[in-house]
Design an enzyme around this catalytic site. Structure first.
Site, PDB file in Angstrom:
ATOM      1  N   HIS A  35       0.868  -1.189   0.000  1.00  0.00           N
ATOM      2  CA  HIS A  35       0.000   0.000   0.000  1.00  0.00           C
ATOM      3  C   HIS A  35       0.902   1.235   0.000  1.00  0.00           C
ATOM      4  O   HIS A  35       2.134   1.105  -0.072  1.00  0.00           O
ATOM      5  CB  HIS A  35      -0.959  -0.029   1.196  1.00  0.00           C
ATOM      6  N   HIS A  38       4.075   1.245   2.069  1.00  0.00           N
ATOM      7  CA  HIS A  38       5.237   0.576   1.465  1.00  0.00           C
ATOM      8  C   HIS A  38       5.825   1.429   0.337  1.00  0.00           C
ATOM      9  O   HIS A  38       7.043   1.508   0.184  1.00  0.00           O
ATOM     10  CB  HIS A  38       4.826  -0.782   0.883  1.00  0.00           C
ATOM     11  N   SER A 187      -1.600  -3.368   5.979  1.00  0.00           N
ATOM     12  CA  SER A 187      -2.130  -4.452   5.141  1.00  0.00           C
ATOM     13  C   SER A 187      -3.343  -5.083   5.811  1.00  0.00           C
ATOM     14  O   SER A 187      -4.212  -5.646   5.150  1.00  0.00           O
ATOM     15  CB  SER A 187      -1.051  -5.516   4.917  1.00  0.00           C
TER      16      SER A 187
END
Ligand code: PAF
Length: 285
Positions: A35, A38, A187
């Site tokens: 996402h 990251h 996540s």
């Protein structure tokens, strides 16, 4: 074009070749389900290095029995597309058997700093993290490695490990990325139903209450902790901890602290969320 490597030896070779070509390796270890949090690690790596290696491995060792290993989101194709879009050079995505042979018997363990907070509720978790990250560091070789500060304690544990074991790795902690309403990207957010997504904002409300009190001069850790706890307790099904600790030692803050870490872990149904803010350093969540 990100090259996908499955074998540890190939990954080691790619990083060695990059260094031989005078490139500086930037490592972004992840468990996938990428996402914007990251992607911010990739951007940071790109600003400090010129060969970007992202690892994508759901590490079984850091999940205790009963945790979410089997349902952890696995979104390889979209992760790869995200890496390609952002100019990642190599994606190392090994199978579990390539990382842990049936004979595997070694563990890396950091004491002290890994014991409070997460360590109290997930006792084997950090041993799993430090063991897999040691393997990744050994394969990548000298590099700069990016970790998100949402997993604040993980960042501190890995920084300690790299120092204690003389690893040739610069460990960098990157800021938390939040949605517009303040929810930290994770996540695990994709597990949340619409109503749980709303309830999750209890963590943001708690961190903001502590933040605002700090800005108005409150320095008493217990007061800041209770202010953070109140909305979380109201919104979540179960609380693991709300802590007000020294950001370096994760122990009780000194009198008249210049910074305090407020860290939270709480459950909504079967989803466990963590978040934090460093008062005296971070922006308002
Ligand atoms: O933060 C994570 O995603 C994981 O704990 C890490 C550092 C990739 C190790 O598996």
């Amino acid at each position: 074009m990100s090259k996908v490597l499955r074998k540890p030896a190939e990954f080691r070779q790619a990083c060695e070749d990059a260094r031989a070509a005078q490139r500086h390796v930037g490592l972004v270890p992840t468990m996938g389900a990428l996402h914007d949090g990251h992607f911010s690690l990739i951007d940071e790596a790109k600003s400090r290095a010129d060969f970007i290696a992202l690892t994508l491995f759901v590490n079984p060792l850091q999940f205790a029995p009963g945790e979410d290993l089997t349902r952890y989101p696995r979104t390889f194709e979209s992760d790869l597309a995200g890496c390609r879009e952002r100019g990642v050079d190599v994606v190392f995505a090994p199978e579990p058997g390539a990382m842990y042979s049936p004979e595997f018997q070694t563990g890396v363990s950091v004491k002290g700093i890994s014991e409070p907070l997460e360590g109290g509720f997930r006792p084997s978790h950090f041993d799993g993290v430090t063991t897999v990250v040691t393997k990744l560091f050994n394969l990548a070789g000298p590099c700069i490695a990016m970790f998100g500060r949402k997993d604040y304690q993980q960042w501190k544990v890995l920084s300690r490990m790299a120092l204690d074991l003389d690893m040739p790795i610069e460990v960098v902690g990157c800021p938390i990325i939040r949605e517009d309403d303040g929810l930290a990207l994770s996540s695990r957010n994709r597990y949340l139903s619409t109503s749980d997504r709303t309830r999750a904002l209890g963590i943001v409300a708690g961190l903001r209450q502590a933040f605002d009190a700090w800005e108005h001069g409150e320095r008493e850790p217990d007061v800041l902790r209770s202010l953070a706890e109140e909305p979380v307790r109201g919104a979540f099904d179960r609380l693991d901890y709300v802590a007000a600790v020294d950001p370096e030692t994760l122990a009780a803050p000194s009198p008249s602290p210049r910074r305090i870490l407020i860290a939270v872990a709480a459950h909504l149904g079967t989803t466990r969320l963590i978040d934090n803010v460093v008062l005296g350093e971070d922006a308002r969540p």
